[in-house]
Motif scaffolding. Structure first.
Motif, PDB file in Angstrom:
ATOM      1  N   UNK A   1      41.849  45.080   0.814  1.00 19.15           N
ATOM      2  CA  UNK A   1      41.549  43.991   1.737  1.00 19.15           C
ATOM      3  C   UNK A   1      40.997  42.784   0.991  1.00 19.15           C
ATOM      4  N   UNK A   2      40.121  43.021   0.037  1.00 20.92           N
ATOM      5  CA  UNK A   2      39.568  41.921  -0.754  1.00 20.92           C
ATOM      6  C   UNK A   2      40.664  41.228  -1.565  1.00 20.92           C
ATOM      7  N   UNK A   3      41.597  41.982  -2.096  1.00 26.33           N
ATOM      8  CA  UNK A   3      42.689  41.388  -2.871  1.00 26.33           C
ATOM      9  C   UNK A   3      43.603  40.556  -1.975  1.00 26.33           C
ATOM     10  N   UNK A   4      43.913  41.051  -0.789  1.00 26.20           N
ATOM     11  CA  UNK A   4      44.760  40.307   0.142  1.00 26.20           C
ATOM     12  C   UNK A   4      44.065  39.023   0.585  1.00 26.20           C
ATOM     13  N   UNK A   5      42.787  39.112   0.932  1.00 26.00           N
ATOM     14  CA  UNK A   5      42.044  37.921   1.361  1.00 26.00           C
ATOM     15  C   UNK A   5      41.921  36.903   0.232  1.00 26.00           C
ATOM     16  N   UNK A   6      41.671  37.368  -0.969  1.00 23.39           N
ATOM     17  CA  UNK A   6      41.582  36.462  -2.111  1.00 23.39           C
ATOM     18  C   UNK A   6      42.899  35.737  -2.335  1.00 23.39           C
ATOM     19  N   UNK A   7      43.995  36.451  -2.223  1.00 23.08           N
ATOM     20  CA  UNK A   7      45.310  35.837  -2.395  1.00 23.08           C
ATOM     21  C   UNK A   7      45.579  34.806  -1.315  1.00 23.08           C
ATOM     22  N   UNK A   8      45.303  35.144  -0.068  1.00 20.58           N
ATOM     23  CA  UNK A   8      45.554  34.211   1.030  1.00 20.58           C
ATOM     24  C   UNK A   8      44.686  32.959   0.931  1.00 20.58           C
ATOM     25  N   UNK A   9      43.411  33.129   0.642  1.00 23.59           N
ATOM     26  CA  UNK A   9      42.537  31.963   0.524  1.00 23.59           C
ATOM     27  C   UNK A   9      42.891  31.119  -0.697  1.00 23.59           C
TER      28      UNK A   9
ATOM     29  N   UNK B   1      34.509  28.050   3.795  1.00 24.04           N
ATOM     30  CA  UNK B   1      33.689  28.752   4.786  1.00 24.04           C
ATOM     31  C   UNK B   1      34.343  30.080   5.145  1.00 24.04           C
ATOM     32  N   UNK B   2      35.647  30.080   5.325  1.00 18.45           N
ATOM     33  CA  UNK B   2      36.354  31.322   5.621  1.00 18.45           C
ATOM     34  C   UNK B   2      36.252  32.328   4.488  1.00 18.45           C
ATOM     35  N   UNK B   3      36.341  31.848   3.259  1.00 22.86           N
ATOM     36  CA  UNK B   3      36.257  32.753   2.111  1.00 22.86           C
ATOM     37  C   UNK B   3      34.857  33.356   1.985  1.00 22.86           C
ATOM     38  N   UNK B   4      33.833  32.542   2.187  1.00 25.10           N
ATOM     39  CA  UNK B   4      32.462  33.066   2.115  1.00 25.10           C
ATOM     40  C   UNK B   4      32.212  34.040   3.261  1.00 25.10           C
ATOM     41  N   UNK B   5      32.714  33.718   4.449  1.00 24.09           N
ATOM     42  CA  UNK B   5      32.566  34.626   5.583  1.00 24.09           C
ATOM     43  C   UNK B   5      33.316  35.932   5.377  1.00 24.09           C
ATOM     44  N   UNK B   6      34.510  35.859   4.798  1.00 23.82           N
ATOM     45  CA  UNK B   6      35.268  37.079   4.524  1.00 23.82           C
ATOM     46  C   UNK B   6      34.573  37.925   3.464  1.00 23.82           C
ATOM     47  N   UNK B   7      33.991  37.274   2.472  1.00 26.05           N
ATOM     48  CA  UNK B   7      33.241  38.011   1.451  1.00 26.05           C
ATOM     49  C   UNK B   7      32.053  38.729   2.062  1.00 26.05           C
ATOM     50  N   UNK B   8      31.368  38.043   2.982  1.00 21.92           N
ATOM     51  CA  UNK B   8      30.224  38.677   3.649  1.00 21.92           C
ATOM     52  C   UNK B   8      30.679  39.846   4.521  1.00 21.92           C
ATOM     53  N   UNK B   9      31.825  39.710   5.169  1.00 21.96           N
ATOM     54  CA  UNK B   9      32.323  40.789   6.020  1.00 21.96           C
ATOM     55  C   UNK B   9      32.793  41.982   5.195  1.00 21.96           C
TER      56      UNK B   9
ATOM     57  N   UNK C   1      23.042  31.346   5.749  1.00 25.39           N
ATOM     58  CA  UNK C   1      22.598  29.960   5.546  1.00 25.39           C
ATOM     59  C   UNK C   1      23.601  29.109   4.783  1.00 25.39           C
ATOM     60  N   UNK C   2      24.306  29.706   3.843  1.00 25.42           N
ATOM     61  CA  UNK C   2      25.339  28.971   3.110  1.00 25.42           C
ATOM     62  C   UNK C   2      26.462  28.556   4.055  1.00 25.42           C
ATOM     63  N   UNK C   3      26.852  29.446   4.952  1.00 27.77           N
ATOM     64  CA  UNK C   3      27.894  29.117   5.922  1.00 27.77           C
ATOM     65  C   UNK C   3      27.461  27.992   6.848  1.00 27.77           C
ATOM     66  N   UNK C   4      26.218  28.006   7.276  1.00 23.26           N
ATOM     67  CA  UNK C   4      25.710  26.953   8.162  1.00 23.26           C
ATOM     68  C   UNK C   4      25.692  25.612   7.439  1.00 23.26           C
ATOM     69  N   UNK C   5      25.215  25.592   6.207  1.00 19.37           N
ATOM     70  CA  UNK C   5      25.157  24.343   5.448  1.00 19.37           C
ATOM     71  C   UNK C   5      26.559  23.805   5.172  1.00 19.37           C
ATOM     72  N   UNK C   6      27.484  24.662   4.791  1.00 19.86           N
ATOM     73  CA  UNK C   6      28.859  24.210   4.546  1.00 19.86           C
ATOM     74  C   UNK C   6      29.502  23.669   5.818  1.00 19.86           C
ATOM     75  N   UNK C   7      29.256  24.295   6.938  1.00 17.90           N
ATOM     76  CA  UNK C   7      29.813  23.816   8.207  1.00 17.90           C
ATOM     77  C   UNK C   7      29.233  22.466   8.595  1.00 17.90           C
ATOM     78  N   UNK C   8      27.934  22.316   8.465  1.00 13.31           N
ATOM     79  CA  UNK C   8      27.310  21.028   8.770  1.00 13.31           C
ATOM     80  C   UNK C   8      27.779  19.943   7.813  1.00 13.31           C
ATOM     81  N   UNK C   9      27.920  20.278   6.554  1.00 14.58           N
ATOM     82  CA  UNK C   9      28.411  19.318   5.568  1.00 14.58           C
ATOM     83  C   UNK C   9      29.827  18.871   5.911  1.00 14.58           C
ATOM     84  N   UNK C  10      30.664  19.795   6.303  1.00 17.13           N
ATOM     85  CA  UNK C  10      32.026  19.440   6.691  1.00 17.13           C
ATOM     86  C   UNK C  10      32.070  18.551   7.912  1.00 17.13           C
TER      87      UNK C  10
END
Length: 87
Positions: free
Chosen positions: A5-13, A45-53, A62-71
């Motif tokens: 799953x990590x390999x597939x997500x890494x490839x897609x992102x 944000x999706x990649x960091x969220x997928x890594x956390x999942x 907190x990193x996801x919140x800051x990246x979302x607000x920055x965007x």
């Protein structure tokens, strides 16, 4: 299973980020580049969220919140700048 799953997500992102970088480089207008930059941030944000999942931890919230607000703030400010340029 998680390794697969990590390999597939890494490839897609990675493919998504590469395509967005191409649009960021070749974008004919400023708004195309702004949208590409926003999409690159959304991909991050999706990649960091997928890594956390995949690793089952919530320490990157907190990193996801800051990246979302920055965007959001970056996109709004650049669009306002672009609208002023055109008028």
């Amino acid at each position: 299973m998680t390794t697969f799953l990590a390999a597939v997500l890494t490839t897609l992102f990675s493919v998504t980020a590469l395509l967005v970088l191409v649009r960021l480089y070749r974008g004919p207008s400023l708004l195309d580049r702004v949208i590409a930059a926003d999409m690159l941030l959304a991909t991050m944000v999706g990649a960091v969220g997928a890594e956390a999942a995949v690793n089952r931890h919530a320490t990157t919230l907190p990193v996801l919140v800051v990246l979302s607000l920055l965007g959001f703030v970056g996109s709004v400010s650049l669009v306002r700048f672009a609208v002023r340029e055109r008028v």
